[in-house]
Design a protein around this motif. Sequence first.
Motif, PDB file in Angstrom:
ATOM      1  N   TYR A 120      -8.998   6.611  -0.519  1.00  0.00           N
ATOM      2  CA  TYR A 120      -7.664   5.139  -1.162  1.00  0.00           C
ATOM      3  C   TYR A 120      -6.647   5.541  -1.275  1.00  0.00           C
ATOM      4  O   TYR A 120      -5.968   5.352  -0.251  1.00  0.00           O
ATOM      5  N   SER A 121      -6.273   7.025  -1.607  1.00  0.00           N
ATOM      6  CA  SER A 121      -5.082   7.386  -1.026  1.00  0.00           C
ATOM      7  C   SER A 121      -4.492   7.581   0.691  1.00  0.00           C
ATOM      8  O   SER A 121      -3.592   7.028   1.188  1.00  0.00           O
ATOM      9  N   LYS A 122      -6.093   8.075   1.031  1.00  0.00           N
ATOM     10  CA  LYS A 122      -5.892   8.573   2.990  1.00  0.00           C
ATOM     11  C   LYS A 122      -5.925   6.697   3.005  1.00  0.00           C
ATOM     12  O   LYS A 122      -5.181   7.146   4.681  1.00  0.00           O
ATOM     13  N   GLY A 123      -6.487   6.042   3.228  1.00  0.00           N
ATOM     14  CA  GLY A 123      -6.667   4.226   3.547  1.00  0.00           C
ATOM     15  C   GLY A 123      -5.270   3.718   3.067  1.00  0.00           C
ATOM     16  O   GLY A 123      -4.728   3.620   3.739  1.00  0.00           O
ATOM     17  N   ALA A 124      -4.016   4.085   1.845  1.00  0.00           N
ATOM     18  CA  ALA A 124      -3.109   3.662   1.957  1.00  0.00           C
ATOM     19  C   ALA A 124      -2.068   4.359   2.929  1.00  0.00           C
ATOM     20  O   ALA A 124      -0.874   3.487   3.454  1.00  0.00           O
ATOM     21  N   GLU A 125      -2.296   5.907   3.228  1.00  0.00           N
ATOM     22  CA  GLU A 125      -1.607   6.075   4.186  1.00  0.00           C
ATOM     23  C   GLU A 125      -1.752   6.098   5.837  1.00  0.00           C
ATOM     24  O   GLU A 125      -0.831   5.083   5.818  1.00  0.00           O
ATOM     25  N   VAL A 126      -2.797   5.507   5.885  1.00  0.00           N
ATOM     26  CA  VAL A 126      -3.235   4.766   7.319  1.00  0.00           C
ATOM     27  C   VAL A 126      -2.291   3.192   7.314  1.00  0.00           C
ATOM     28  O   VAL A 126      -1.900   3.427   8.279  1.00  0.00           O
ATOM     29  N   ILE A 127      -2.657   2.851   6.595  1.00  0.00           N
ATOM     30  CA  ILE A 127      -1.972   1.457   6.126  1.00  0.00           C
ATOM     31  C   ILE A 127      -0.565   1.299   6.572  1.00  0.00           C
ATOM     32  O   ILE A 127       0.124   0.882   7.076  1.00  0.00           O
ATOM     33  N   ARG A 128       0.143   2.282   5.771  1.00  0.00           N
ATOM     34  CA  ARG A 128       2.095   2.797   5.455  1.00  0.00           C
ATOM     35  C   ARG A 128       2.426   2.996   6.570  1.00  0.00           C
ATOM     36  O   ARG A 128       3.190   2.412   7.387  1.00  0.00           O
TER      37      ARG A 128
END
Length: 96
Positions: free
Chosen positions: A47-55
């Motif tokens: 989830y953290s990785k996904g949030a970073e990609v979206i950011r």
Amino acid sequence: NSKAVNRIANVRGLVGGQFREDSGPMSHPIRPDSYISMDNFYTATVYSKGAEVIRMYQTILGVEGFNKGMKLYFERHDGTGVTCDDFLAAMADANG
């Protein structure tokens, strides 16, 4: 706290938890090429990785471009299963 101070705190949290998990035998990209089981996909690190990609998308496209992409993404995919490629396509199509 300022936006920059919050970002520093967020990155420290990622480094403290995510890097440890990513160096282990269960590490994988947010979209692996293959898998045997989905058991380890839904971790805090994923989830953290996904949030970073979206950011990163928002940083690259700017708030207005990102919002246009999100609007198109939800118009196309609301209530359906999607892939990373669906998200990328909506961002690209909305921003020419």
